[in-house]
Every structure is written in structure tokens, then in C-alpha cells.
Design an enzyme around this catalytic site. Sequence first.
Site, PDB file in Angstrom:
ATOM      1  N   GLU A  34       7.872   9.227   9.821  1.00 26.38           N
ATOM      2  CA  GLU A  34       6.436   9.378   9.941  1.00 26.38           C
ATOM      3  C   GLU A  34       6.188  11.154   9.900  1.00 26.38           C
ATOM      4  OE1 GLU A  34       4.349   7.255  10.414  1.00 26.38           O
ATOM      5  OE2 GLU A  34       5.807   5.546  10.791  1.00 26.38           O
ATOM      6  N   HIS A  89       3.469  -0.338   2.118  1.00 29.14           N
ATOM      7  CA  HIS A  89       4.902  -0.637   2.573  1.00 29.14           C
ATOM      8  C   HIS A  89       5.863  -1.297   1.741  1.00 29.14           C
ATOM      9  CE1 HIS A  89       2.720   0.565   6.297  1.00 29.14           C
ATOM     10  NE2 HIS A  89       3.691   1.175   6.710  1.00 29.14           N
TER      11      HIS A  89
END
Length: 534
Positions: free
Chosen positions: A343, A435
Site C-alpha cells: 500500500e 489487480h
Amino acid sequence: MQLNANVIAVAIVASLALSAPAFAAPSDQSPAALRAKGLAQNNAAALQTADADNFTTKDIIVDRDGTEHVRMDRSYRGLQVIGGDVVVHSRNGQFKKASLTLKTKDRPALTPAIDADRAVVEAGAAFKGQINDIGSQGLVIYARGAKPVLAYEVRVRGVSATQGEADMRTFVDANNGKVLDSWNIIHTAAATGVGQTLFLGDVSITTDSISGGYQLVDPTRGGGNTRDGVGKTIDRVYNTAKVMTDADNNWGNNTESLVASEATDAHFGVAATWDFYKNNFGRNGIYNDGVGVKSIVNVTFSGQGGPSGGNAAWYGAPYKFMAYGLGNSTWYPVVSLDVAGHEMTHGVTEATAGLSYSGDAGGLNESASDIMGTMVEYYANNAADPGDYLIGEKIYRSNPDGKKALRYMFRPGDADAGKSYNCYPAAGFAGVDPHYSSGPGNHFYYLLAEGAVSPAGFAYTPSQLVCNGDTGVTGIGRDAAQKIWYRALTVYMTSSTTYPQARTATLNAATDLYGSGSAQYNAVARAWSAVSVN
């Protein structure tokens, strides 16, 4: 939070991090920026520069030999050019080359045929979810398509069926109302998501002493701090969550019964990521400005089915903070080490290449986070969570053989029933969740670092690990691979970089670091070909 000037930094054990002054944001009046602007003006054809283009400095990297790499955003008659960013490479005041994706100096007329209200309506219709806030951000030049067009940028915030919690940048053609592109600036760990730490055992963390105890603030890493979201949805607590405190500097109990357990996982993960970037690349914080990361644990995220704790997210500018879900029946609190590194790397990408979160660039953005999150895990070298090429395996409540993961880097599609791409499709990516389009980048990196060799615990044949039958792909090791990727990301990639352009960027990086024709250079080329990027 304003810290007292006399606050004492308390390190439980010696830390790898060293105090360092904050780096000032690059100035348009710095010598390197002024040189780059002059070179841009004198090399207009190489930069696809129109007469009314203007450049603003975003980042400056200077190599040891004096080579300068100045990253600049572009505007045209005062309007931001989306996809017009460029990196000017020079040495001793001499232009070498430029990195960019813009292919024309043509610019559109600046008189819109529709008004902002129409653009807002079109963006709202495309959102397909619960809208909490929507509004026009004004006109821009959208230059990520075949040719630059005048567009409205519309910000849409809410809960989308496809995005979950969303803060969308949506671009609407100002001539006909067509939605040109859209991406979420909230970058999450998974598409559907899903101290005395939960995952790492007992670890040493750096805290601050305060009157009557300690707080989870790390003054050795820019004042980064960890806060308790008290189970609320992140949009309700991100600006009010309080820094966690403790009386005896012993945090958590290795179980979920104390929020401090998951908080120390997050706090340690931030420190490990900071140290990884600083000690490997000289980067002083996510934005290279010496400022630490704000982390909020024990939160939920809005979703179509109601609030969920099964996710984690990096909230980009203007927010700039990390949020970690409190978990659910499937997931533990989402505070594993590779998720933290993943992240925060979204923040590094935002501060450098600025890879847009759609198309090929979106896949490369996610891939960069998977790659560096994995390298953070290896860097930390924690016996309870040793380095591997599985993403998020620790957060599963039921994972008896340890093979369940959000993504595999060595064969991405095998982790999610074929949703992720192992190989790059001939037509590239359009409309694919980042993703899943991250697969070829992850796959490339595994082959570059390790070669066509099955990871421990799996039994893949070399032919199953490549897309082109080249079973002799040999790895160059993680150290060289991560250096090549980081340099390509920070020096050569731009906001709209495609996979074929990423191949060129990493070859440029390998040339800079090891020489053209070196074993590392040849390995980069071979690994990309092995995932069908030619």
C-alpha cells in the site's frame, strides 16, 4: 498532531533508520529545473511540445555522475494535460533523451460543446453505485487516448459495485459527453477484499515518550504515527482518529483481543517499508520529503453489501494516509507486512511515475506495489513471516498449507481462479481491474529475480512458469532486480506507461546500472519476452 519539541524518542532496540533532514519539494526555480525547462524548449520535437505548453517540476533525481532526471507535469493554456507528463534526461546541460507517452504536439480547441453539469450527469451515470458527492473539477486536456481532447474532470465519491469505496477521477469528453476514462484514487489491497503482533511475534518498535506513558509515534521516521479507528468506516474517522497510547510501552498480546496487537503490525510495517526505501535507494519517506506515514487500524470500508473490514488501502493526495481493515470471518485484520509495503508503494508510485490506475498503467501500478511489498517482506527477514512471492497469505484465517494468497507472482492466475493474467495479451489491457492486469508485471519480476524455477512448496515445471517456452530463463537475484525496477519506476516511467514501454524503461535502467549488453540487461529482455511483452 503537533509534537512537543522536548519529546524523547524511545527506541526499544537500536533501529536501522537514521534521523535525516526533510527534503524540500522540488522548485521550479532550482538550477536542475531551469535547465530542464530550457532543454524542453530547445528540444520541442522530442517532447511533443506545443507552443502554449508549460511545464511544472514534480521530481528531480541526480545520479552520481551528474546526470539529471527532471520529471515535469504539462499544462496547455493553463489546463492540465492528463498523460502529458515527461522526464527530461540530461548531463552537463546537454539533452540526452526524454521519457513520455504523448505522441503528438496537436492540441484541441478549448471551447467545450457541453457544459460541466452535463459532464457531471454522464460521470454519475457511469459510476453505477451509491454517490455521496459529485462535482466538476474543471476542464483538462485528456491525452491518454489516440489524440488529445478537451475534457471535464469529474470527481465522484461513494460506493461502487465494481470499485467498493471509491473516489473516482472521471474524464468526460467536453465535445460529446462520452466518458473517456476513470480510475479510483483509493488503491486497495484486493479488488473485492477481503509490539506483540498478530503476525510477526514479538518485535521491537520505535515509540515516543509522553507525560504518563508512550504513544505510537515514530520520530526517527518523520513522525509517522498509528491510530485507532475504533471500528468505524474510514470516511468517518480518518481525520479524527487518535494516536494510540500505552502506559508501559508493551503493546498488544499477539491476539485480536487488543487492538494494539494489530496496531503494532502496522507500525512495524511502516517502519520496515521506510527503512527498505531509505537503505536501498536513499529515499527519505514515501514522498522523499522526510514526512512519516499516518496509519489508521481497526476500520471498515464502505461497500455495496455494507461496511466490511476485509481490506486495506492507501489514500492518495490530498489525504496521504494508510488504512487497515479490522478483518472479518475470512480475513484477520489486514495488517500483514507485505500488504503494508504494497500500500505504501502506491504512495511512492504516486510521487514519482504517477501511473494512472487504468489500462496497462493501472496494472503496472499494482504490480509495482506487489513487487516492492514483496521486497519489503524479504528485507524485514522476520522468521514468523519470511519472504516469499505470495501476496497477503498471512491474512487468511484458514490457510493450513500456507498456499492461499491474494496473488501469486510466479503464476498470477493460479491464486484467483484465472482472473489475473499470467501473460500479456496482444491487445494490451483496457477495462481490466488493475489487480488482475498486474499479473504480467509480477510474473516478469519473479522470472527476473529467480528464473524459471518453482518456488518452495510448489511443483511447477519450468515450462509452466513461462509464456513463450523459454525454460532457460535465469534469475539475477532480488537485489539487482529491485534496483532495476525502482530506477525504471522513478526515472523512466510516466503516468501512461504501457507494458511494452515498461520493458524499455527497465532496459534503460539496466543499462544505467549494469551496462548495455550486460547479463542483467539481457535477463530483463528475456524475462519480459517470457511473459509475452516484446
